[in-house]
Each structure stands twice: as C-alpha cells, then as structure tokens.
Enzyme design. Structure first.
Site, PDB file in Angstrom:
ATOM      1  N   LYS A 105      -4.488  -7.028   0.248  1.00 51.93           N
ATOM      2  CA  LYS A 105      -5.893  -7.143   0.653  1.00 51.93           C
ATOM      3  C   LYS A 105      -6.810  -7.197  -0.571  1.00 51.93           C
ATOM      4  CE  LYS A 105      -5.061  -4.528   4.901  1.00 51.93           C
ATOM      5  NZ  LYS A 105      -5.318  -3.250   5.597  1.00 51.93           N
TER       6      LYS A 105
ATOM      7  N   GLY B 110       2.545  -4.065   1.352  1.00 53.90           N
ATOM      8  CA  GLY B 110       1.553  -3.440   2.219  1.00 53.90           C
ATOM      9  C   GLY B 110       0.147  -3.960   1.978  1.00 53.90           C
ATOM     10  N   SER B 111      -0.811  -3.046   1.969  1.00 56.35           N
ATOM     11  CA  SER B 111      -2.221  -3.429   1.883  1.00 56.35           C
ATOM     12  C   SER B 111      -2.674  -3.800   0.482  1.00 56.35           C
ATOM     13  CB  SER B 111      -3.094  -2.293   2.427  1.00 56.35           C
ATOM     14  OG  SER B 111      -2.887  -2.125   3.809  1.00 56.35           O
ATOM     15  N   LEU B 112      -1.781  -3.764  -0.500  1.00 55.45           N
ATOM     16  CA  LEU B 112      -2.165  -4.210  -1.837  1.00 55.45           C
ATOM     17  C   LEU B 112      -2.637  -5.665  -1.813  1.00 55.45           C
ATOM     18  CD1 LEU B 112       0.675  -2.713  -4.071  1.00 55.45           C
ATOM     19  CD2 LEU B 112      -1.695  -1.980  -3.971  1.00 55.45           C
TER      20      LEU B 112
END
Length: 204
Positions: A63, A59-61
């Site tokens: 980013k 997921g957004s990890l």
C-alpha cells in the site's frame, strides 16, 4: 553513485537484530542496478537462513509504495485521482458492473471503494506452494460414519468473497450455481465450517 554492499549489509543486520526481526530481505535500486541483501533466519526453530530468493508475504507494505507511485504520477500530471480505475486498468473488475465502472483511484487509496479483498489462502509448504496457490482453494465434503452412504464425496471449487466466506461450485450436484461456505471459530475455540443451501446468483 556506488553501493557499499558490506556497509549496508552490516547496517541491515544491526537493524534487524535491534528490532528483534527473525529474518528479512532488502532490495535497493542505485543507478539502475538492483542490490539484494538478506539477513537472519526464516524460522527460529529450523534455523534456515534467509536468502535473496526467500519468499515473504508482503502484506500491506504494498500500500505504501503503490500510493507513493500513484501520487508521483498525479504530481507529474500523468494521472487524475478521480479517474475511474477501469479506464487505467481495463482488467479491473468487481461483482457489481456499475461499481466497476465508477470506482475511482481516489476511492482505492482512501479505502472507500467498498471492496473486500482481504483473502489469504494457505497453500502449504514445499517448492510447489506457489503453483498450488494459483490453483485456488478447494473443499472436499464427505459424509462419514452412519451417513457415509447418504451421498458420495463432493468436490467444490471455492471463490473467495471475504477472508472466511466463499462461493462454492463444482460437480454435477451443483450445476452452475453457487452456495455459501463459511469458515469460523466458535466461542469455545472449536473450528467449524458452514456449508449452506444452494442459492442462485443475484439477478435483481
């Protein structure tokens, strides 16, 4: 510098339990060596334990560490934030050629590039789930009951536009054109899909 695997495994288990996380994996880079740890279960109902080979949706990890690496390059003088992305990553592309040429790294980091990339395709379970993911999304459209003779089943390839909107194509019935397929849930909880009329790609 050495890595105390037993100490960090104990700490990892402690933190996972304290924060009520069912399962997690961790990789630590020390002195050029990668040390992998695993803790907990993949699913509370099945009790299958997490291993260092378990696959998680990050997921957004991504980013966080991507932005960190980019800013380290900026700090060292190896990168400019206002550099067009395509000049660094030639394979970068969007449906709009002008946007492809002008979207800068700064825009991506600040989520102001105008991209809609939040797409998650569920390719199911099993050892071949990653291979099925690479095959992309497909839809079989078939008339039933009194309309079953109206048209033979239609097989469509789906190209994601957003998480719920797709451009469908495939088969002689569609030629080389695309038309919208929209997945949604009604207010009463009914899941439905809208398969729109055929449209041609925008040219102006």
């Amino acid at each position: 510098m050495t890595f105390d695997s037993a100490r960090w495994q104990a700490r990892f288990d402690e933190l996972r339990a304290a924060h009520r996380v069912p399962g997690a994996s961790l990789a630590v880079l020390v002195g050029g060596n990668v040390h992998e740890l695993a803790s907990g279960v993949l699913h509370r109902a099945t009790g299958v334990e997490v291993t260092t080979d378990s696959v998680f949706l990050s997921g957004s990890l991504a980013k966080v560490y991507t932005a960190t690496l980019v800013m380290q390059l900026v700090d060292s003088g190896g990168l400019e934030l206002d550099t067009p992305v395509v000049s660094v990553l030639p394979e970068f592309a969007t449906p709009d050629p002008e946007a492809t040429k002008t979207i800068a790294i700064r825009r991506l980091l600040s989520h102001t590039g105008g991209l809609t990339c939040d797409f998650t395709y569920d390719s199911g379970r099993g050892d071949d789930c990653l291979a099925r993911y690479d095959d992309g999304a497909h839809l079989r459209y078939e008339f039933v009951d009194g309309m079953k003779d109206f048209s033979p089943p239609l097989e469509m390839g789906l190209v994601p536009v957003t998480e719920t909107v797709f451009a469908a194509s495939g088969g002689p019935a569609f030629g080389g054109e695309h038309f919208p397929v929209v997945f949604s849930t009604l207010a009463d909880g009914t899941e439905c899909v809208y398969i729109g009329m055929r449209v041609t790609p925008k040219v102006a």
